[in-house]
Write a protein that holds these residues in place. Sequence first.
Motif, PDB file in Angstrom:
ATOM      1  N   GLY A  62      53.087  41.087 -22.493  1.00  0.00           N
ATOM      2  CA  GLY A  62      51.899  42.099 -22.618  1.00  0.00           C
ATOM      3  C   GLY A  62      51.846  42.795 -21.345  1.00  0.00           C
ATOM      4  N   GLU A  63      52.438  42.268 -20.203  1.00  0.00           N
ATOM      5  CA  GLU A  63      52.355  42.745 -18.896  1.00  0.00           C
ATOM      6  C   GLU A  63      52.926  44.370 -18.873  1.00  0.00           C
ATOM      7  OE1 GLU A  63      56.284  40.670 -18.959  1.00  0.00           O
ATOM      8  OE2 GLU A  63      54.305  40.321 -19.665  1.00  0.00           O
ATOM      9  N   SER A  64      52.514  45.010 -18.131  1.00  0.00           N
ATOM     10  CA  SER A  64      53.018  46.327 -18.053  1.00  0.00           C
ATOM     11  C   SER A  64      53.113  46.792 -16.583  1.00  0.00           C
ATOM     12  CB  SER A  64      51.893  47.568 -18.693  1.00  0.00           C
ATOM     13  OG  SER A  64      52.302  48.767 -18.613  1.00  0.00           O
ATOM     14  N   SER A  65      54.266  47.798 -16.451  1.00  0.00           N
ATOM     15  CA  SER A  65      54.418  48.130 -14.948  1.00  0.00           C
ATOM     16  C   SER A  65      54.814  49.879 -15.157  1.00  0.00           C
ATOM     17  CB  SER A  65      55.746  47.788 -14.295  1.00  0.00           C
ATOM     18  OG  SER A  65      56.882  47.863 -14.874  1.00  0.00           O
ATOM     19  N   LEU A  66      54.329  50.543 -14.132  1.00  0.00           N
ATOM     20  CA  LEU A  66      54.622  51.984 -13.999  1.00  0.00           C
ATOM     21  C   LEU A  66      55.015  52.190 -12.679  1.00  0.00           C
ATOM     22  CD1 LEU A  66      53.949  54.701 -15.201  1.00  0.00           C
ATOM     23  CD2 LEU A  66      51.995  54.733 -14.119  1.00  0.00           C
ATOM     24  N   ILE A  67      56.319  53.034 -12.694  1.00  0.00           N
ATOM     25  CA  ILE A  67      56.829  53.446 -11.286  1.00  0.00           C
ATOM     26  C   ILE A  67      57.023  54.956 -11.233  1.00  0.00           C
ATOM     27  CG2 ILE A  67      57.996  50.996 -11.126  1.00  0.00           C
ATOM     28  CD1 ILE A  67      60.673  52.485 -11.968  1.00  0.00           C
ATOM     29  N   ASP A  68      57.025  55.442 -10.005  1.00  0.00           N
ATOM     30  CA  ASP A  68      57.205  56.668  -9.705  1.00  0.00           C
ATOM     31  C   ASP A  68      58.624  56.986  -9.440  1.00  0.00           C
ATOM     32  OD1 ASP A  68      56.345  59.199  -9.689  1.00  0.00           O
ATOM     33  OD2 ASP A  68      56.009  59.378  -7.403  1.00  0.00           O
ATOM     34  N   ALA A  69      59.499  56.934 -10.414  1.00  0.00           N
ATOM     35  CA  ALA A  69      60.842  56.418 -10.173  1.00  0.00           C
ATOM     36  C   ALA A  69      61.839  57.579  -9.563  1.00  0.00           C
ATOM     37  CB  ALA A  69      61.452  56.260 -11.334  1.00  0.00           C
ATOM     38  N   ILE A  70      62.814  57.128  -8.952  1.00  0.00           N
ATOM     39  CA  ILE A  70      63.920  57.957  -8.473  1.00  0.00           C
ATOM     40  C   ILE A  70      64.996  57.794  -9.719  1.00  0.00           C
ATOM     41  CG2 ILE A  70      65.958  58.221  -6.989  1.00  0.00           C
ATOM     42  CD1 ILE A  70      64.102  56.498  -4.909  1.00  0.00           C
ATOM     43  N   GLN A  71      65.557  58.920 -10.154  1.00  0.00           N
ATOM     44  CA  GLN A  71      66.501  58.938 -11.364  1.00  0.00           C
ATOM     45  C   GLN A  71      67.901  59.082 -10.687  1.00  0.00           C
ATOM     46  OE1 GLN A  71      65.752  61.491 -14.499  1.00  0.00           O
ATOM     47  NE2 GLN A  71      68.028  61.864 -14.876  1.00  0.00           N
ATOM     48  N   THR A  72      68.840  58.151 -11.114  1.00  0.00           N
ATOM     49  CA  THR A  72      70.203  58.522 -10.388  1.00  0.00           C
ATOM     50  C   THR A  72      71.199  58.294 -11.839  1.00  0.00           C
ATOM     51  OG1 THR A  72      71.690  57.458  -9.161  1.00  0.00           O
ATOM     52  CG2 THR A  72      70.412  55.868 -10.231  1.00  0.00           C
ATOM     53  N   ASP A  73      72.455  58.815 -11.530  1.00  0.00           N
ATOM     54  CA  ASP A  73      73.502  58.804 -12.564  1.00  0.00           C
ATOM     55  C   ASP A  73      74.139  57.656 -11.938  1.00  0.00           C
ATOM     56  OD1 ASP A  73      74.556  60.034 -10.451  1.00  0.00           O
ATOM     57  OD2 ASP A  73      75.598  61.293 -12.029  1.00  0.00           O
ATOM     58  N   ALA A  74      74.230  57.003 -10.781  1.00  0.00           N
ATOM     59  CA  ALA A  74      75.202  55.777 -10.436  1.00  0.00           C
ATOM     60  C   ALA A  74      74.702  54.729 -11.396  1.00  0.00           C
ATOM     61  CB  ALA A  74      74.614  55.431  -9.134  1.00  0.00           C
ATOM     62  N   ALA A  75      76.301  54.043 -11.900  1.00  0.00           N
ATOM     63  CA  ALA A  75      75.941  53.465 -13.299  1.00  0.00           C
ATOM     64  C   ALA A  75      75.272  51.971 -12.577  1.00  0.00           C
ATOM     65  CB  ALA A  75      77.268  53.024 -13.478  1.00  0.00           C
ATOM     66  N   ILE A  76      73.866  51.928 -13.677  1.00  0.00           N
ATOM     67  CA  ILE A  76      73.360  50.581 -13.387  1.00  0.00           C
ATOM     68  C   ILE A  76      73.102  49.968 -14.811  1.00  0.00           C
ATOM     69  CG2 ILE A  76      70.836  49.885 -13.003  1.00  0.00           C
ATOM     70  CD1 ILE A  76      70.479  52.316 -11.299  1.00  0.00           C
ATOM     71  N   ASN A  77      73.423  48.734 -14.813  1.00  0.00           N
ATOM     72  CA  ASN A  77      73.545  47.870 -16.069  1.00  0.00           C
ATOM     73  C   ASN A  77      72.589  46.712 -15.920  1.00  0.00           C
ATOM     74  OD1 ASN A  77      75.547  49.134 -18.146  1.00  0.00           O
ATOM     75  ND2 ASN A  77      76.524  49.289 -16.088  1.00  0.00           N
ATOM     76  N   PRO A  78      72.258  45.977 -17.151  1.00  0.00           N
ATOM     77  CA  PRO A  78      71.602  44.495 -16.974  1.00  0.00           C
ATOM     78  C   PRO A  78      72.467  43.759 -16.005  1.00  0.00           C
ATOM     79  CG  PRO A  78      71.928  45.223 -19.160  1.00  0.00           C
ATOM     80  CD  PRO A  78      72.738  46.277 -18.331  1.00  0.00           C
ATOM     81  N   GLY A  79      71.632  43.079 -14.915  1.00  0.00           N
ATOM     82  CA  GLY A  79      71.854  42.440 -13.684  1.00  0.00           C
ATOM     83  C   GLY A  79      71.831  42.993 -12.561  1.00  0.00           C
ATOM     84  N   ASN A  80      71.624  44.423 -12.551  1.00  0.00           N
ATOM     85  CA  ASN A  80      71.573  45.287 -11.472  1.00  0.00           C
ATOM     86  C   ASN A  80      69.948  45.424 -11.195  1.00  0.00           C
ATOM     87  OD1 ASN A  80      73.991  47.516 -12.221  1.00  0.00           O
ATOM     88  ND2 ASN A  80      73.693  46.935  -9.983  1.00  0.00           N
ATOM     89  N   SER A  81      69.090  44.965 -11.771  1.00  0.00           N
ATOM     90  CA  SER A  81      67.631  44.699 -11.661  1.00  0.00           C
ATOM     91  C   SER A  81      67.525  43.845 -10.458  1.00  0.00           C
ATOM     92  CB  SER A  81      67.178  43.802 -12.851  1.00  0.00           C
ATOM     93  OG  SER A  81      66.998  44.492 -13.981  1.00  0.00           O
ATOM     94  N   GLY A  82      66.609  44.837  -9.425  1.00  0.00           N
ATOM     95  CA  GLY A  82      65.950  44.256  -8.055  1.00  0.00           C
ATOM     96  C   GLY A  82      67.228  44.502  -7.106  1.00  0.00           C
ATOM     97  N   GLY A  83      68.270  45.271  -7.442  1.00  0.00           N
ATOM     98  CA  GLY A  83      69.251  45.510  -6.240  1.00  0.00           C
ATOM     99  C   GLY A  83      68.655  46.698  -5.480  1.00  0.00           C
ATOM    100  N   PRO A  84      69.643  47.064  -4.642  1.00  0.00           N
ATOM    101  CA  PRO A  84      69.350  48.181  -3.878  1.00  0.00           C
ATOM    102  C   PRO A  84      69.946  49.368  -4.477  1.00  0.00           C
ATOM    103  CG  PRO A  84      70.751  46.968  -2.501  1.00  0.00           C
ATOM    104  CD  PRO A  84      70.424  46.117  -3.841  1.00  0.00           C
ATOM    105  N   LEU A  85      69.254  50.684  -4.182  1.00  0.00           N
ATOM    106  CA  LEU A  85      70.035  51.973  -4.296  1.00  0.00           C
ATOM    107  C   LEU A  85      69.805  52.417  -2.767  1.00  0.00           C
ATOM    108  CD1 LEU A  85      70.980  54.116  -6.163  1.00  0.00           C
ATOM    109  CD2 LEU A  85      68.522  55.169  -6.069  1.00  0.00           C
ATOM    110  N   VAL A  86      71.152  52.625  -2.263  1.00  0.00           N
ATOM    111  CA  VAL A  86      71.001  52.899  -0.772  1.00  0.00           C
ATOM    112  C   VAL A  86      71.760  54.488  -0.637  1.00  0.00           C
ATOM    113  CG1 VAL A  86      71.412  50.571  -0.307  1.00  0.00           C
ATOM    114  CG2 VAL A  86      73.465  52.042  -0.499  1.00  0.00           C
ATOM    115  N   ASP A  87      71.415  55.059   0.396  1.00  0.00           N
ATOM    116  CA  ASP A  87      71.924  56.262   0.826  1.00  0.00           C
ATOM    117  C   ASP A  87      73.275  56.231   1.449  1.00  0.00           C
ATOM    118  OD1 ASP A  87      71.369  55.524   3.338  1.00  0.00           O
ATOM    119  OD2 ASP A  87      69.527  56.948   3.732  1.00  0.00           O
TER     120      ASP A  87
END
Length: 423
Positions: A260-285
């Motif tokens: 029942g919990e809900s989150s809302l993010i003002d997200a950065i969209q990227t085409d760098a491949a992200i898959n299950p397990g990437n959750s919480g990892g960094p997106l870096v410049d």
Amino acid sequence: MTTPYPRNEDDNAAPPSETNTFEPVRSAYQSWGTSSPSSDVPVNPAWTSWDSDPAPSGTAPAKKQKKTVGLGTALGLMLVGSVAAGSIVGVATTQFGSDSSGTGAYNSLDQPSLQRTTNAEPGSAEQVAEQVLPSVVSIQALTRNSASEGSGSIISSDGYVMTNNHVVAGVEQNGVLRVTMSDGSTSEADFIAGDASTDIAVIKIRNATDLPVINFGDSDDIAVGQEVMAVGSPLGLSSTVTTGIVSALNRPVRASGEGGESSLIDAIQTDAAINPGNSGGPLVDMQGNLIGMNSVIASISSASDTGGSIGLGFAIPANYAKRVATQLIETGAVMQPMIGVSLANGANVSGALIASVQDGGPGAAAGLMPGDVVTKLNDRVIDSADALIAAVRSHDFGETVTLTVTQQDTSQTREVEVTLTSE
């Protein structure tokens, strides 16, 4: 995984407001427990002097659960069939030459091995990976009812790690946290605090000293088209890097869990491949600075409820994540900037329809009224209630923003200035 776009029939959405769920829709990103984070967390004003209570002992059977994610704008997606495994046959040409003796073939087995140059060019993917990988960990979270894997960024030399709340949710209640460093060493960790509404949590590696720390970049300065790298443990493959670009900015993405919990993010969209397990990892410049935290993917799924990256990944902006992580460490709770209104889903309304205005709140002080439709915040177009909530949260406490407002009854447009508060 299931597609993120059909409505989740199991959800009973409450009337929209600045903090609740709108039209949750389904897609699995990674498994996690359904218990909400405890509010009884220690309070400490320092980033690097936390002494955590030991994590509860015991392990749990691995029973995975799903998380739902939603996008503000629904897209039509096709189902894609599975790809059959097959062999790939490569044909190589071998260059022959003659020596003075007339004997034959060049054989690389008889030649000395070439030494690779180890000095990576600054700004190259190789150099960025070399810089960032030591400050990224793999996370295993075990509870009595679930097991999940994700990633995290080390944000202090004494062991604080920032990750997604959905990776570690539930471990504060008789759960176990383990982290694996880039060198393969493992340690237990303690849950510090987490917040389901932002999907951000902080854990702390036990007995840690002198750890490599990731550098924060300024997510307000990133641009569409710039190169980025995603780092983490997709599908359990630790220390994986993928590259791509920033595909879009300011994507309001709502995620909701089965608890029942809900989150809302003002997200950065990227085409760098992200898959299950990437959750919480960094997106870096390409200077190795953290500009976002990988959190959500959109996925085309098959009948087997599985799916992977299709080039639509979403990250929590670093400036926002840093503010929330600081609050979690210092107070154990999160406060959000607000304008003091409740929002409604209006038929044929292109914007955020105000349903009610809080007495004495910043919206009332600015002259906002029920029936007003917010169409812009500063120069940003607002096309939905979620877009307004995400835009407001991306600003800071005490900041004054300009709203472009149309009165639904009269169609008159005006601009109002609102100073954001925490109440």
